[in-house]
Enzyme design. Structure first.
Site: not given
Ligand code: KIV
Length: 280
Positions: A45, A113, A115, A182
């Site tokens: 994102d 993914k 968070e 991160e």
């Molecule tokens: O949004 C993204 O590109 C990410 C990466 C930097 C891990 O979450």
């Protein structure tokens, strides 16, 4: 061509082989990422900031992610395509998480993914039960930028470090198959990596993670003026692109482009190919 699987990424950790992930958002760069042999393309994102010009990732919508996922899936035929669930598509509950992640899998993603740690473990369990592979994301989680008060290193004191470690273990127990770390100190990333049987993928988290991820535009040098310390620029394409556009503009204004080799006449002997320029 066989696509990389989540199982193959898990085996890489067992064999101590590093995982290579790149965040990319469109068809041509996904093709190039595949040709370069990366293991996974993440439709992050971060696209909100990198290619849509937002200040944060918060305005990114599920429709934005679907649009870019379609392009990346068409381009990357081999790399595992993982896609970020954007802000408010999973924090609101397990049903939303499954419905929205399911849409991304229907578009060709192999994993999503999200968070967060302990707080989003119910969503992780629901996704995994629905057959949706999950990557966790801990440390500096950009969807919580207003809680952090800026893009800062996380997990610096022992209490914060312990919290991130417990979150990582909770995500593994909930069924996540990998975790992005991160912007945390490298010794903390090493502790987390050693304590998990699933791979960690670092960005600004040092060399001891099981893999690394960088945003493609950062590593190509086309992401604007601010370069975070954890980014290594492998090329300076921003300069190359600007100079090419300056030359194009100059040649158009001076009447030098298009030349005869880029033009057609009505005397062409046969219908010419449009794909190759005539020799000058
Ligand atoms: O949004 C993204 O590109 C990410 C990466 C930097 C891990 O979450």
């Amino acid at each position: 061509m066989q696509r990389v699987t989540t199982t193959q990424l898990l085996k890489k950790k067992a064999r101590a082989e590093k995982i290579v992930m790149i965040a990319a958002y469109d068809y041509p760069t996904a093709v190039l990422a595949d040709e370069a042999g990366v293991d996974s393309v993440l439709v992050g994102d971060s696209l909100g900031m990198v290619v849509l010009g937002y200040e944060t990732t918060l305005p990114v919508t599920l429709d934005d992610m679907i649009h870019h996922t379609r392009a990346v899936v068409r381009g990357a035929q081999r790399a595992l395509v993982a896609v970020d669930l954007p802000f408010l598509t999973y924090q609101t509950g397990t049903a939303d998480a499954v419905r929205n992640a399911g849409r991304l899998l229907q578009e060709g993603a192999s994993a999503v993914k999200l968070e967060g740690g302990v707080d989003i473990c119910p969503q992780v369990r629901a996704l995994v039960s629905a057959g949706i592979p999950v990557i966790g994301h801990l440390g500096l989680t950009p969807q919580s930028i207003h809680v952090f008060g800026g893009y800062k290193l996380q997990g610096r004191d022992e209490e914060a470090a312990q919290r991130i470690l417990s979150d990582a273990q909770a995500l593994e127990h909930s069924g996540a198959f990998s975790i992005v770390l991160e912007c945390i100190p490298e010794d903390l990333a090493a502790r987390i990596t050693a304590s998990l049987s699933i791979p960690t993928i670092g960005i600004g988290a040092g060399v001891h993670c099981d893999g690394q991820v960088l945003v493609l535009h950062d590593l190509l040098g086309i992401a604007g003026k601010v370069k975070p310390r954890f980014v290594k620029q492998y090329a300076r394409l921003g300069n190359v692109i600007r100079e090419a556009m300056e030359q194009y503009a100059r040649e158009v204004r001076e009447g030098k482009f298009p030349g005869p080799e880029h033009s057609f006449t009505s005397e062409e002997p046969v219908t010419p190919s449009l794909t190759s320029a005539k020799k000058p």
